[in-house]
Design a protein around this motif. Structure first.
Motif, PDB file in Angstrom:
ATOM      1  N   ALA A 105       7.456 -28.146 -10.603  1.00  0.00           N
ATOM      2  CA  ALA A 105       8.770 -27.706 -10.114  1.00  0.00           C
ATOM      3  C   ALA A 105       9.897 -28.257 -10.975  1.00  0.00           C
ATOM      4  CB  ALA A 105       8.950 -28.145  -8.663  1.00  0.00           C
ATOM      5  N   LYS A 106       9.723 -29.463 -11.493  1.00  0.00           N
ATOM      6  CA  LYS A 106      10.762 -30.102 -12.304  1.00  0.00           C
ATOM      7  C   LYS A 106      10.628 -29.797 -13.796  1.00  0.00           C
ATOM      8  CE  LYS A 106      13.533 -32.419  -9.580  1.00  0.00           C
ATOM      9  NZ  LYS A 106      15.014 -32.270  -9.642  1.00  0.00           N
ATOM     10  N   GLY A 107       9.518 -29.197 -14.175  1.00  0.00           N
ATOM     11  CA  GLY A 107       9.299 -28.888 -15.578  1.00  0.00           C
ATOM     12  C   GLY A 107       9.087 -30.112 -16.445  1.00  0.00           C
ATOM     13  N   VAL A 108       8.428 -31.133 -15.885  1.00  0.00           N
ATOM     14  CA  VAL A 108       8.168 -32.362 -16.633  1.00  0.00           C
ATOM     15  C   VAL A 108       6.666 -32.584 -16.763  1.00  0.00           C
ATOM     16  CG1 VAL A 108      10.339 -33.453 -15.984  1.00  0.00           C
ATOM     17  CG2 VAL A 108       8.328 -33.760 -14.523  1.00  0.00           C
ATOM     18  N   SER A 109       6.301 -33.501 -17.637  1.00  0.00           N
ATOM     19  CA  SER A 109       4.889 -33.780 -17.899  1.00  0.00           C
ATOM     20  C   SER A 109       4.341 -34.819 -16.919  1.00  0.00           C
ATOM     21  CB  SER A 109       4.697 -34.274 -19.334  1.00  0.00           C
ATOM     22  OG  SER A 109       4.994 -33.246 -20.255  1.00  0.00           O
ATOM     23  N   LEU A 110       3.065 -34.664 -16.601  1.00  0.00           N
ATOM     24  CA  LEU A 110       2.360 -35.582 -15.713  1.00  0.00           C
ATOM     25  C   LEU A 110       0.957 -35.756 -16.264  1.00  0.00           C
ATOM     26  CD1 LEU A 110       2.342 -37.172 -12.990  1.00  0.00           C
ATOM     27  CD2 LEU A 110       1.538 -35.063 -11.902  1.00  0.00           C
ATOM     28  N   TYR A 111       0.521 -37.007 -16.373  1.00  0.00           N
ATOM     29  CA  TYR A 111      -0.761 -37.301 -17.012  1.00  0.00           C
ATOM     30  C   TYR A 111      -1.567 -38.259 -16.150  1.00  0.00           C
ATOM     31  CZ  TYR A 111      -3.928 -38.805 -20.843  1.00  0.00           C
ATOM     32  OH  TYR A 111      -5.026 -39.088 -21.636  1.00  0.00           O
ATOM     33  N   ALA A 112      -2.694 -37.764 -15.616  1.00  0.00           N
ATOM     34  CA  ALA A 112      -3.657 -38.615 -14.918  1.00  0.00           C
ATOM     35  C   ALA A 112      -4.611 -39.178 -15.963  1.00  0.00           C
ATOM     36  CB  ALA A 112      -4.428 -37.809 -13.878  1.00  0.00           C
ATOM     37  N   THR A 113      -4.423 -40.428 -16.320  1.00  0.00           N
ATOM     38  CA  THR A 113      -5.216 -41.005 -17.406  1.00  0.00           C
ATOM     39  C   THR A 113      -6.577 -41.488 -16.900  1.00  0.00           C
ATOM     40  OG1 THR A 113      -4.434 -43.287 -17.150  1.00  0.00           O
ATOM     41  CG2 THR A 113      -3.076 -41.812 -18.477  1.00  0.00           C
ATOM     42  N   TRP A 114      -7.561 -41.312 -17.752  1.00  0.00           N
ATOM     43  CA  TRP A 114      -8.906 -41.849 -17.518  1.00  0.00           C
ATOM     44  C   TRP A 114      -9.294 -42.575 -18.789  1.00  0.00           C
ATOM     45  CZ3 TRP A 114      -9.976 -41.486 -12.595  1.00  0.00           C
ATOM     46  CH2 TRP A 114      -9.494 -40.400 -11.859  1.00  0.00           C
ATOM     47  N   HIS A 115      -9.023 -43.879 -18.846  1.00  0.00           N
ATOM     48  CA  HIS A 115      -9.144 -44.587 -20.117  1.00  0.00           C
ATOM     49  C   HIS A 115     -10.568 -44.586 -20.652  1.00  0.00           C
ATOM     50  CE1 HIS A 115     -10.985 -48.373 -18.661  1.00  0.00           C
ATOM     51  NE2 HIS A 115     -10.236 -48.250 -17.589  1.00  0.00           N
ATOM     52  N   SER A 116     -11.574 -44.581 -19.770  1.00  0.00           N
ATOM     53  CA  SER A 116     -12.950 -44.637 -20.266  1.00  0.00           C
ATOM     54  C   SER A 116     -13.351 -43.360 -21.001  1.00  0.00           C
ATOM     55  CB  SER A 116     -13.918 -44.908 -19.115  1.00  0.00           C
ATOM     56  OG  SER A 116     -13.773 -46.239 -18.650  1.00  0.00           O
ATOM     57  N   ARG A 117     -12.681 -42.257 -20.730  1.00  0.00           N
ATOM     58  CA  ARG A 117     -12.955 -41.038 -21.492  1.00  0.00           C
ATOM     59  C   ARG A 117     -12.578 -41.191 -22.967  1.00  0.00           C
ATOM     60  NH1 ARG A 117     -11.135 -35.891 -17.693  1.00  0.00           N
ATOM     61  NH2 ARG A 117     -12.949 -35.988 -16.281  1.00  0.00           N
ATOM     62  N   GLU A 118     -11.710 -42.161 -23.240  1.00  0.00           N
ATOM     63  CA  GLU A 118     -11.279 -42.394 -24.614  1.00  0.00           C
ATOM     64  C   GLU A 118     -12.125 -43.453 -25.311  1.00  0.00           C
ATOM     65  OE1 GLU A 118      -9.181 -40.394 -25.889  1.00  0.00           O
ATOM     66  OE2 GLU A 118      -8.653 -39.441 -23.980  1.00  0.00           O
ATOM     67  N   ALA A 119     -13.199 -43.916 -24.664  1.00  0.00           N
ATOM     68  CA  ALA A 119     -14.107 -44.861 -25.317  1.00  0.00           C
ATOM     69  C   ALA A 119     -14.682 -44.238 -26.587  1.00  0.00           C
ATOM     70  CB  ALA A 119     -15.226 -45.274 -24.369  1.00  0.00           C
ATOM     71  N   ILE A 173     -16.372 -40.577 -17.341  1.00  0.00           N
ATOM     72  CA  ILE A 173     -17.215 -40.254 -18.495  1.00  0.00           C
ATOM     73  C   ILE A 173     -18.227 -39.174 -18.131  1.00  0.00           C
ATOM     74  CG2 ILE A 173     -18.932 -41.153 -20.106  1.00  0.00           C
ATOM     75  CD1 ILE A 173     -17.545 -43.854 -19.947  1.00  0.00           C
ATOM     76  N   VAL A 174     -18.854 -39.329 -16.974  1.00  0.00           N
ATOM     77  CA  VAL A 174     -19.865 -38.359 -16.534  1.00  0.00           C
ATOM     78  C   VAL A 174     -19.287 -36.949 -16.498  1.00  0.00           C
ATOM     79  CG1 VAL A 174     -21.277 -37.643 -14.567  1.00  0.00           C
ATOM     80  CG2 VAL A 174     -21.201 -40.056 -15.235  1.00  0.00           C
ATOM     81  N   THR A 175     -18.111 -36.808 -15.897  1.00  0.00           N
ATOM     82  CA  THR A 175     -17.502 -35.475 -15.774  1.00  0.00           C
ATOM     83  C   THR A 175     -17.003 -34.950 -17.107  1.00  0.00           C
ATOM     84  OG1 THR A 175     -15.438 -36.578 -15.097  1.00  0.00           O
ATOM     85  CG2 THR A 175     -16.864 -35.738 -13.346  1.00  0.00           C
TER      86      THR A 175
END
Length: 308
Positions: A105-119, A173-175
């Motif tokens: 609605a606000k036109g802004v970015s939102l990021y749900a981080t999953w740090h282990s995916r970046e291993a 990681i699994v997903t």
């Protein structure tokens, strides 16, 4: 870009602050915390004051425990700020969906981080599994809560997730690496007599190809910590260890050997910079759905009290 870091606890000090400092994308312009500060950075104790006084700070990174996170994230989004969420992105799935709707609605970015995916080896594991026939898939995630969350009683309160605080890292990681979607069929949750969240869990999953998929999480591990995922396929066996930092195929190491959280948080902040520049949203909630299902299906067992 200026960024404000909200919640200056262990993970912020150990990972977020160094990642921001090392990045050419970001300038840590302010912090908000009841007690923690970062040398040389403007420190606030009231988030509302920060939002009112610092309109030039367009990006907010939230490192708070999951229960209070929605209040802070919603205030930031309503103020037109981009928001980066430490894992898990909220205390409930409904909160996360509400935040995504606000961001759109606000036109802004939102990021749900999953740090282990970046291993370091997660992408390679995903590629290796992409054309394999899976027979069994076993996740073993055992660590010492006293070492990684010293004195943090909130983690065993309602909404604190207990052992799923690290367990959700494994599920992220699994997903990411499994080519086929799985869903939970059974869970056993071990609750200390004096706590509101589990200290250990065993999970079973349905796999569309009939593979045996399971996970065991434990917050009571002493000595060597275990963060491993083993995939046995008709074509060979792949093993991820050290939380995804090391990979073996049929016992042979793949690529350079990394340890710990090497590179994970710098990559998260690079992802956030790209999202802000593109005006994008990344709110993949698949790891959190498995946790919610584990609580819904969980068979509860009571174990001895736990004290830090």
């Amino acid at each position: 870009m200026d960024i404000a870091l909200i919640g200056i606890g262990k993970i912020a000090v150990d990972q977020h602050v160094p990642a921001i400092a090392a990045s050419s994308d970001w300038e840590l312009a302010a912090t908000v915390s009841r007690a923690g500060t970062v040398d040389g950075v403007d420190a606030y104790t009231d988030f509302d004051v920060l939002l009112a006084e610092r309109p030039e700070i367009r990006v907010i990174s939230l490192c708070l425990p999951p229960v209070p996170r929605f209040e802070y994230a919603s205030k930031a989004l309503k103020a037109g700020r981009h928001v980066m969420l430490e894992k898990p992105p909220g205390a409930t799935l409904s909160e996360c969906h509400a935040l995504e709707a606000m961001a759109k609605a606000k036109g802004v970015s939102l990021y749900a981080t999953w740090h282990s995916r970046e291993a370091d080896k997660v992408a390679a594991a995903k590629d290796w599994l992409s054309d394999k026939t899976l027979k069994s898939f076993r996740v073993t995630w055992k660590e010492d809560v006293r070492r990684w969350h010293p004195g943090q009683d909130w983690i065993f309160e309602a909404g604190g997730l207990g052992v799923f605080d690290p367990g959700i890292n494994a599920l992220s990681i699994v997903t990411k690496i499994l080519p086929d979607a799985i869903h939970l069929t059974a869970s056993t949750l071990l609750f200390p007599q004096n706590r509101q969240a589990p200290i250990a869990a065993e999970l079973k999953f349905f796999h569309p190809g009939g593979a045996d998929v399971s996970a065991v999480f434990d917050f009571r591990q002493e000595g060597e910590q275990t963060w491993a995922i083993e995939a046995v396929c008709e074509e060979g066996t792949m093993l991820l260890t050290h939380g995804g930092a090391q990979m073996f195929v049929d016992g042979v190491a793949q690529g350079a050997t990394e340890t710990g959280l090497h590179g994970e948080y710098p990559r998260l902040y690079a992802n956030m910079a790209a999202l802000v520049r593109a005006g994008g949203i990344d709110m993949d909630l698949s790891p959190m759905r498995h946790v919610a299902d584990a609580f819904l299906l969980g068979r509860r067992e009571t174990v001895v009290p736990f004290e830090f």
